[in-house]
Design a protein around this motif. Structure first.
Motif, PDB file in Angstrom:
ATOM      1  N   ALA A   2       0.872  -1.176  -0.132  1.00 40.51           N
ATOM      2  CA  ALA A   2      -0.013  -0.072  -0.163  1.00 40.51           C
ATOM      3  C   ALA A   2       0.871   1.297   0.302  1.00 40.51           C
ATOM      4  CB  ALA A   2      -0.869   0.157   1.225  1.00 40.51           C
ATOM      5  N   SER A   3       0.689   2.028  -1.057  1.00 42.80           N
ATOM      6  CA  SER A   3       1.386   3.481  -1.051  1.00 42.80           C
ATOM      7  C   SER A   3       0.365   4.348  -0.927  1.00 42.80           C
ATOM      8  CB  SER A   3       2.075   3.522  -2.377  1.00 42.80           C
ATOM      9  OG  SER A   3       0.985   3.583  -3.318  1.00 42.80           O
ATOM     10  N   LEU A   4       0.915   5.836  -0.777  1.00 47.48           N
ATOM     11  CA  LEU A   4       0.302   6.984  -0.634  1.00 47.48           C
ATOM     12  C   LEU A   4      -0.826   7.128  -1.607  1.00 47.48           C
ATOM     13  CD1 LEU A   4      -0.381   9.490   0.723  1.00 47.48           C
ATOM     14  CD2 LEU A   4       1.486  10.608  -0.168  1.00 47.48           C
ATOM     15  N   SER A 199     -16.734   9.313   8.738  1.00 48.56           N
ATOM     16  CA  SER A 199     -16.410   9.255  10.280  1.00 48.56           C
ATOM     17  C   SER A 199     -17.132   8.294  11.066  1.00 48.56           C
ATOM     18  CB  SER A 199     -17.163  10.603  10.886  1.00 48.56           C
ATOM     19  OG  SER A 199     -18.469  10.672  10.515  1.00 48.56           O
ATOM     20  N   ASP A 200     -18.112   7.406  10.184  1.00 50.73           N
ATOM     21  CA  ASP A 200     -18.590   6.290  10.921  1.00 50.73           C
ATOM     22  C   ASP A 200     -17.816   5.150  10.515  1.00 50.73           C
ATOM     23  OD1 ASP A 200     -20.730   5.138  12.184  1.00 50.73           O
ATOM     24  OD2 ASP A 200     -21.447   4.223  10.417  1.00 50.73           O
ATOM     25  N   SER A 201     -16.653   5.120   9.711  1.00 48.18           N
ATOM     26  CA  SER A 201     -15.826   4.348   9.590  1.00 48.18           C
ATOM     27  C   SER A 201     -14.369   4.084  10.476  1.00 48.18           C
ATOM     28  CB  SER A 201     -15.325   3.965   8.083  1.00 48.18           C
ATOM     29  OG  SER A 201     -16.467   4.049   7.236  1.00 48.18           O
ATOM     30  N   ASN A 202     -13.989   2.945  10.684  1.00 47.24           N
ATOM     31  CA  ASN A 202     -12.861   2.780  11.595  1.00 47.24           C
ATOM     32  C   ASN A 202     -11.647   2.088  10.680  1.00 47.24           C
ATOM     33  OD1 ASN A 202     -13.659   3.967  13.922  1.00 47.24           O
ATOM     34  ND2 ASN A 202     -14.802   1.889  14.402  1.00 47.24           N
ATOM     35  N   VAL A 203     -12.316   1.379   9.741  1.00 50.71           N
ATOM     36  CA  VAL A 203     -11.172   0.598   8.944  1.00 50.71           C
ATOM     37  C   VAL A 203     -11.258   0.607   7.452  1.00 50.71           C
ATOM     38  CG1 VAL A 203     -10.543  -1.816   8.459  1.00 50.71           C
ATOM     39  CG2 VAL A 203     -11.142  -1.369  10.720  1.00 50.71           C
ATOM     40  N   ILE A 204     -10.306   0.978   6.843  1.00 52.25           N
ATOM     41  CA  ILE A 204     -10.020   1.304   5.314  1.00 52.25           C
ATOM     42  C   ILE A 204      -9.199   0.148   4.802  1.00 52.25           C
ATOM     43  CG2 ILE A 204      -8.353   2.923   5.481  1.00 52.25           C
ATOM     44  CD1 ILE A 204      -9.315   4.041   2.975  1.00 52.25           C
ATOM     45  N   ASN A 205      -9.557  -0.606   3.740  1.00 56.34           N
ATOM     46  CA  ASN A 205      -8.989  -1.900   3.210  1.00 56.34           C
ATOM     47  C   ASN A 205      -8.465  -1.450   1.850  1.00 56.34           C
ATOM     48  OD1 ASN A 205      -9.814  -3.732   5.268  1.00 56.34           O
ATOM     49  ND2 ASN A 205     -11.960  -3.886   4.198  1.00 56.34           N
ATOM     50  N   PHE A 206      -7.167  -2.124   1.791  1.00 53.25           N
ATOM     51  CA  PHE A 206      -6.327  -1.846   0.497  1.00 53.25           C
ATOM     52  C   PHE A 206      -6.285  -3.105  -0.471  1.00 53.25           C
ATOM     53  CE2 PHE A 206      -5.122   1.170   3.732  1.00 53.25           C
ATOM     54  CZ  PHE A 206      -5.223   2.442   2.897  1.00 53.25           C
ATOM     55  N   THR A 207      -5.673  -2.811  -1.677  1.00 50.75           N
ATOM     56  CA  THR A 207      -5.708  -3.895  -2.933  1.00 50.75           C
ATOM     57  C   THR A 207      -4.609  -4.875  -2.350  1.00 50.75           C
ATOM     58  OG1 THR A 207      -4.491  -2.491  -4.038  1.00 50.75           O
ATOM     59  CG2 THR A 207      -6.571  -2.435  -4.394  1.00 50.75           C
ATOM     60  N   ASP A 208      -3.638  -4.704  -1.501  1.00 51.14           N
ATOM     61  CA  ASP A 208      -2.669  -5.630  -1.209  1.00 51.14           C
ATOM     62  C   ASP A 208      -3.245  -6.548  -0.041  1.00 51.14           C
ATOM     63  OD1 ASP A 208      -2.468  -3.756   0.976  1.00 51.14           O
ATOM     64  OD2 ASP A 208      -0.237  -3.696   0.890  1.00 51.14           O
ATOM     65  N   GLY A 209      -4.441  -6.300   0.498  1.00 53.41           N
ATOM     66  CA  GLY A 209      -4.873  -7.247   1.402  1.00 53.41           C
ATOM     67  C   GLY A 209      -4.606  -6.476   2.901  1.00 53.41           C
ATOM     68  N   SER A 210      -3.773  -5.559   3.130  1.00 54.63           N
ATOM     69  CA  SER A 210      -3.769  -4.878   4.357  1.00 54.63           C
ATOM     70  C   SER A 210      -4.940  -3.951   4.750  1.00 54.63           C
ATOM     71  CB  SER A 210      -2.129  -4.119   4.350  1.00 54.63           C
ATOM     72  OG  SER A 210      -2.399  -3.017   3.414  1.00 54.63           O
ATOM     73  N   SER A 211      -5.057  -3.472   5.808  1.00 54.50           N
ATOM     74  CA  SER A 211      -5.913  -2.659   6.306  1.00 54.50           C
ATOM     75  C   SER A 211      -5.262  -1.304   7.052  1.00 54.50           C
ATOM     76  CB  SER A 211      -6.868  -3.189   7.433  1.00 54.50           C
ATOM     77  OG  SER A 211      -7.523  -4.398   6.761  1.00 54.50           O
ATOM     78  N   GLY A 212      -6.118  -0.346   6.876  1.00 60.63           N
ATOM     79  CA  GLY A 212      -5.715   0.860   7.578  1.00 60.63           C
ATOM     80  C   GLY A 212      -6.599   1.283   8.723  1.00 60.63           C
ATOM     81  N   ASP A 240      -3.904   5.727   8.970  1.00 57.59           N
ATOM     82  CA  ASP A 240      -2.978   4.833   9.408  1.00 57.59           C
ATOM     83  C   ASP A 240      -2.799   3.621   8.330  1.00 57.59           C
ATOM     84  OD1 ASP A 240      -1.211   2.980  10.878  1.00 57.59           O
ATOM     85  OD2 ASP A 240      -1.378   4.186  12.729  1.00 57.59           O
ATOM     86  N   TYR A 241      -1.751   3.538   7.686  1.00 61.50           N
ATOM     87  CA  TYR A 241      -1.782   2.326   6.831  1.00 61.50           C
ATOM     88  C   TYR A 241      -0.301   1.737   6.599  1.00 61.50           C
ATOM     89  CZ  TYR A 241       0.754   5.534   3.472  1.00 61.50           C
ATOM     90  OH  TYR A 241       1.947   6.316   2.869  1.00 61.50           O
ATOM     91  N   ALA A 242      -0.159   0.507   6.258  1.00 61.23           N
ATOM     92  CA  ALA A 242       0.923  -0.442   6.305  1.00 61.23           C
ATOM     93  C   ALA A 242       1.697  -0.335   4.771  1.00 61.23           C
ATOM     94  CB  ALA A 242       0.541  -1.513   6.619  1.00 61.23           C
ATOM     95  N   THR A 243       3.065  -0.358   5.012  1.00 55.53           N
ATOM     96  CA  THR A 243       3.548  -0.839   3.875  1.00 55.53           C
ATOM     97  C   THR A 243       4.223  -2.169   4.026  1.00 55.53           C
ATOM     98  OG1 THR A 243       4.822   1.306   3.658  1.00 55.53           O
ATOM     99  CG2 THR A 243       6.221  -0.384   2.666  1.00 55.53           C
ATOM    100  N   THR A 244       3.954  -2.981   2.853  1.00 53.98           N
ATOM    101  CA  THR A 244       3.858  -4.399   2.988  1.00 53.98           C
ATOM    102  C   THR A 244       4.700  -5.101   1.988  1.00 53.98           C
ATOM    103  OG1 THR A 244       2.045  -4.616   1.590  1.00 53.98           O
ATOM    104  CG2 THR A 244       1.673  -4.485   3.909  1.00 53.98           C
ATOM    105  N   GLN A 245       5.177  -6.095   2.285  1.00 55.87           N
ATOM    106  CA  GLN A 245       5.893  -7.045   1.134  1.00 55.87           C
ATOM    107  C   GLN A 245       4.809  -8.376   1.018  1.00 55.87           C
ATOM    108  OE1 GLN A 245       9.547  -8.361   2.751  1.00 55.87           O
ATOM    109  NE2 GLN A 245      10.379  -6.398   2.554  1.00 55.87           N
ATOM    110  N   THR A 246       4.641  -8.652  -0.097  1.00 58.20           N
ATOM    111  CA  THR A 246       4.023  -9.840  -0.841  1.00 58.20           C
ATOM    112  C   THR A 246       4.813 -11.083  -1.176  1.00 58.20           C
ATOM    113  OG1 THR A 246       2.176  -8.267  -1.058  1.00 58.20           O
ATOM    114  CG2 THR A 246       1.792 -10.561  -1.972  1.00 58.20           C
ATOM    115  N   GLN A 247       4.596 -12.321  -0.806  1.00 59.48           N
ATOM    116  CA  GLN A 247       5.048 -13.367  -1.552  1.00 59.48           C
ATOM    117  C   GLN A 247       3.999 -14.623  -1.911  1.00 59.48           C
ATOM    118  OE1 GLN A 247       7.977 -15.024   1.046  1.00 59.48           O
ATOM    119  NE2 GLN A 247       6.755 -16.024   2.352  1.00 59.48           N
ATOM    120  N   GLN A 248       4.598 -15.427  -2.680  1.00 57.57           N
ATOM    121  CA  GLN A 248       3.897 -16.693  -2.907  1.00 57.57           C
ATOM    122  C   GLN A 248       3.913 -17.510  -1.724  1.00 57.57           C
ATOM    123  OE1 GLN A 248       3.687 -18.780  -7.012  1.00 57.57           O
ATOM    124  NE2 GLN A 248       4.931 -20.178  -5.661  1.00 57.57           N
ATOM    125  N   ALA A 249       2.844 -18.100  -1.376  1.00 56.93           N
ATOM    126  CA  ALA A 249       2.796 -19.191  -0.368  1.00 56.93           C
ATOM    127  C   ALA A 249       2.631 -20.483  -0.748  1.00 56.93           C
ATOM    128  CB  ALA A 249       1.936 -18.630   0.998  1.00 56.93           C
TER     129      ALA A 249
END
Length: 273
Positions: A2-4, A199-212, A240-249
């Motif tokens: 997830a980027s800006l 303002s009624d939301s607490n969580v925002i989801n991103f395309t890499d699977g992470s949440s903010g 508040d969002y995360a920088t992530t790494q993704t790999q094949q499992a």
């Protein structure tokens, strides 16, 4: 990761869903045409649209981000589950393949020993059965059927490929959602439903699977340019969002268990459970 850019694009998409509850082909919740985009308005386009009765909603980063943590445990989190398109049916000493081809690992355990074949996209079920049978001493195959010899214990497994992500850091970024309208009524008709929903939301989801985490940081109303028929409201939100790494499992289908002498460290027995 997830980027800006992902952050402002996601907010723009959510605002579209808020102000066009019936779809973008229907009238907006404010009753006027709206343009919603990440970035800052182009002055001449904004001026022309205001004259035409349209309002703009721009999403722009406000200030520098702030680090909220260095790591979040650095553990891999499953993102997508493995998909199985092949079925391996065991009847006595005979294993039969069915289904469709995709990237998977095929396993036959014969009398406690694993035999694994990595299926290729160029395979057919028959060629996969042939390849797997060739790895097993005494086994033969006809079509999709594998016949085993000397079998007293047989089981089969199919292993697929999923994905996982890991957070490497988190940061908080202030984002400014600006409503540009040609009247106070139009501005308020646009701003109120957006601010109420976000303002009624607490969580925002991103395309890499992470949440903010999203929360309101206030608002600012500006009427200084009313002579130019420009009425503005800024809604400030912190993401508040995360920088992530993704790999094949790769799905584990052939575990190995070693029984070790606690005193000497020597392996006493190896099992293929």
């Amino acid at each position: 990761m997830a980027s800006l850019t992902d952050v402002v694009k996601q907010i723009a998409s959510q605002i579209n869903a808020i102000v066009y509850p019936g779809g973008t082909g229907q009238q907006s919740i404010a009753g006027i045409p709206l343009r919603i985009y990440p970035g800052w308005p182009v002055p001449n386009e904004l001026e022309a649209d205001l004259v035409a009765g349209k309002a703009h909603i721009s999403i722009y980063p406000h200030g520098k981000d702030a680090k909220t943590s260095r790591y979040i445990g650095r553990t891999w989190v499953p993102l997508t589950s493995p998909v199985h398109t092949v079925v391996m049916t065991v009847q006595g000493a005979v294993v039969t393949l069915s289904g469709t081809i995709s990237r998977q690992n095929l396993l036959i355990n014969l009398n406690g020993t694993h035999y694994v074949y990595a299926m290729q996209l160029s395979d057919t079920l028959t060629s996969a059965a042939t390849a797997l049978a060739s790895m097993i001493p005494g086994a033969t195959s006809v079509g999709t059927v594998i016949a085993l010899t000397g079998a007293h214990s047989v089981f089969a497994r199919v292993g697929g490929f999923g994905s996982a992500y890991m957070e490497t850091k988190r940061q908080a970024q202030a984002v400014m959602i600006t409503i540009w309208a040609n009247s106070p009524e139009a501005r308020d008709a646009v701003a109120s439903p957006i601010d109420s929903a976000l303002s009624d939301s607490n969580v925002i989801n991103f395309t890499d699977g992470s949440s903010g985490i999203i929360h309101s940081s206030g608002s600012l109303m500006t009427d200084q340019l009313q002579k130019a028929d420009l009425y503005r409201m800024d809604l400030f939100y912190t993401i508040d969002y995360a920088t992530t790494q993704t790999q094949q499992a790769t799905e584990v289908i052939a575990p190995v268990l070693n029984i070790v002498n606690a005193q000497s460290g020597q392996i006493l027995k190896t099992l293929n459970p």
